[in-house]
Design an enzyme around this catalytic site. Structure first.
Site, PDB file in Angstrom:
ATOM      1  CG  ASP A 191     -69.698 -57.534  23.355  1.00  0.00           C
ATOM      2  OD1 ASP A 191     -68.358 -57.891  23.726  1.00  0.00           O
ATOM      3  OD2 ASP A 191     -70.729 -58.140  23.844  1.00  0.00           O
TER       4      ASP A 191
ATOM      5  CG  ASP B 160     -65.697 -60.329  24.902  1.00  0.00           C
ATOM      6  OD1 ASP B 160     -66.287 -59.685  23.938  1.00  0.00           O
ATOM      7  OD2 ASP B 160     -66.297 -60.666  26.014  1.00  0.00           O
TER       8      ASP B 160
END
Length: 537
Positions: free
Chosen positions: A117, A312
């Site tokens: 992430d 992201d």
């Protein structure tokens, strides 16, 4: 805080003034003068204090002048000697469930799978049994685990977790030569955090330490890894290849790569274009324009970055501010009306809102009907480059619920897709849907992010749309730095500082005055008692 003063305590009652005689005329004048003086000082102070903002402000890093050399086109780079070739294909997963990596934690090492992430900074792993995970890290079995005796809570756009902070030896399984003693967040409770059916038990945050929880002083794993391994460059790159219409339950395409310390030229088939990191917390960048079918949305470029734009990997879709999302949907609908030569069924509003899926017998027609959506990223103060996202990537292949398919009469051979864009109340997120179309380089040492055309197979190789999906540079007459959304928190922060200074000034001035006033009033009171005694005699 209150600045009210009970004046009856200073003035006394009306009857007492009549009884006290001539000396109190002088007292009346002195008290009046003192009160007026205090009023002059107190009113502006109280006004400033009463307006103290209670909302915490965020710091913003604004662009300094960006040199073309720093962010210009960089041709295909040779791999660094520190790049780890054995890290190729070390990721598993698909965009809908996230991409995960094998991580070794503790002594002896326990292997867990962590979601990769770039939108957070904590390394967190399940440390207690949970119905959504098949195994977890058992800290009591690690001789190197140290409990930091600190509670931690981390909320995300969707989901949250609570736990205890510790530290332990952490190593990426495919890079045995690199390890670090890093903070490990032990998840003990969670809500809507784990994805049903996903094979990961935690998260590996790769963003900057500004996002580290419970506070930035807790250094993220990636920072610790670079600090403890002097031969590892502060750079990583990602290739996500999990979006494919050839998925099947028997042989799904579940692969991707996280390369630490360098760039793998085998993962790119075009030049690299770099955009500067606007602010180092998330990987925040600046969009300068968005086009649908080659036509600009013609919005103020600040709208695209309201209130930020981030890259992201932990978010599936491309999330857009509501105004931009509505403009894109409208533009796509217009293009579909013009391009739908075969009379294919048009998606309804529920499809664009993510509530339903759209199914077709094959995807050749829809790929011609749906337009290309292009994102322009800032390259320098007067140039940008374009990322072309084809419907092959933003129409996400999904498998319909078999029972539901029977109910609505869908043929078993139908291919169903989900819309890859969604509205956002927290800014633009360039998620996995976009990242899967490109090889993405996070060059932290130079504070920039690179994009090039990926070597991942097309989601539907039988129906290619574009041979080249990245182009530039495009030059502009205006300063593209102005496209960044400069948050009002900067002015807000200045006001906050000013009000606190005013409050401090008030305290420094008022307290001595109050002390002097009461000392003076006590002396006057004693003198008055002397007068009263002399009158009585």
């Amino acid at each position: 805080m209150s600045c009210s003063i009970h004046l009856k305590q200073l003035w006394g009652s009306e009857s007492s003034k009549k009884q006290q005689g001539t000396p109190h005329i002088k007292l009346f004048w002195n008290v009046t003068t003192a009160v007026l003086l205090m009023h002059i000082l107190l009113v502006p102070c109280c006004h400033g204090i009463s307006r103290l903002p209670i909302r915490q402000s965020k710091t913003v890093n604004f662009f300094s002048r960006i040199s073309d050399e720093r962010v210009g086109i960089v041709k295909r780079e040779a791999p660094s000697s520190k790049a780890l070739s054995n890290m190729e294909n070390n990721l598993k997963g698909i965009s809908g469930n996230g991409y995960y990596l094998d991580i070794n934690i503790g002594t002896p090492p326990q292997t867990v799978q962590l979601l990769v992430d770039t939108g957070s900074s904590n390394l967190a792993v399940a440390c207690e049994p949970d119905s959504n995970v098949d195994h977890y890290f058992q800290r009591e079995k690690s001789s190197s685990f140290v409990d930091q005796e600190t509670s931690i809570h981390v909320p995300y756009t969707e989901g949250e977790w609570n736990g205890q902070l510790g530290s332990d030896v952490v190593q990426i399984a495919t890079a045995p030569n690199f390890s670090a003693t890093a903070y490990v967040s032990c998840i003990t409770q969670s809500k809507d955090f784990y994805v049903q059916g996903a094979d990961w038990q935690g998260i590996l945050g790769l963003a900057y330490k500004a996002l580290s929880r419970p506070e930035p002083s807790y250094v993220p794993f990636l920072d610790s890894l670079v600090e403890e391994n002097g031969n590892l460059d502060n750079i990583f790159s990602m290739q996500l290849c999990g979006n494919s219409f050839v998925h099947s339950q028997d042989r799904p395409l579940l692969e991707g790569s996280l390369i630490l310390g360098g760039i793998d030229p085998d993962m790119t088939k075009s030049e690299l274009f770099y955009t500067p990191v606007y602010k180092e917390w998330y990987y925040e960048v600046v969009l300068t324009d968005i086009q649908v079918g080659g036509n600009s949305l013609n919005l103020d470029c600040k709208e695209y970055n309201f209130d930020k734009t981030i890259v992201d990997s932990g978010t599936t879709t491309v999330r857009l501010p509501v105004k931009v999302f509505k403009a894109i949907v409208q533009a796509i609908q217009t293009e579909i009306l013009a391009n739908n030569k075969e009379g294919l069924p048009k998606p309804n509003s529920q499809f664009y809102n993510g509530e339903t899926i759209q199914c077709y017998s094959d995807m050749a027609g829809p790929f011609k009907m749906f337009p290309i959506v292009s994102f322009f990223l800032q390259q320098s103060h007067n140039s940008s480059f374009r990322l072309d996202l084809t419907p092959q990537h933003y129409l996400r292949a999904v498998e319909p619920n078999p029972e539901l398919a029977v109910q609505v009469g869908l043929p078993s051979a139908q291919i169903c897709v989900k819309f890859g864009f969604s509205p956002s109340a927290t800014g633009t997120v360039l998620g996995a849907v976009l990242m899967e179309a490109f090889y993405v380089v996070f060059d932290r040492s130079a504070s920039r992010i690179g994009f090039s055309q990926t070597t991942c197979p097309l989601p539907d190789p039988d129906n290619p749309v574009l041979k080249k999906t990245i182009k530039g540079p495009f030059f502009s007459d205006k300063n593209l730095n102005s496209c960044a959304y400069k948050k009002t928190e900067s002015a807000h922060e200045a006001f906050l500082v000013a009000t606190y200074v005013m409050a401090g000034f008030c305290i420094v001035i008022i307290l001595p005055i109050i002390f002097i006033f009461f000392s003076w009033s006590q002396r006057v009171s004693k003198r008055n008692k002397g007068y009263e005694q002399s009158f009585a005699e």
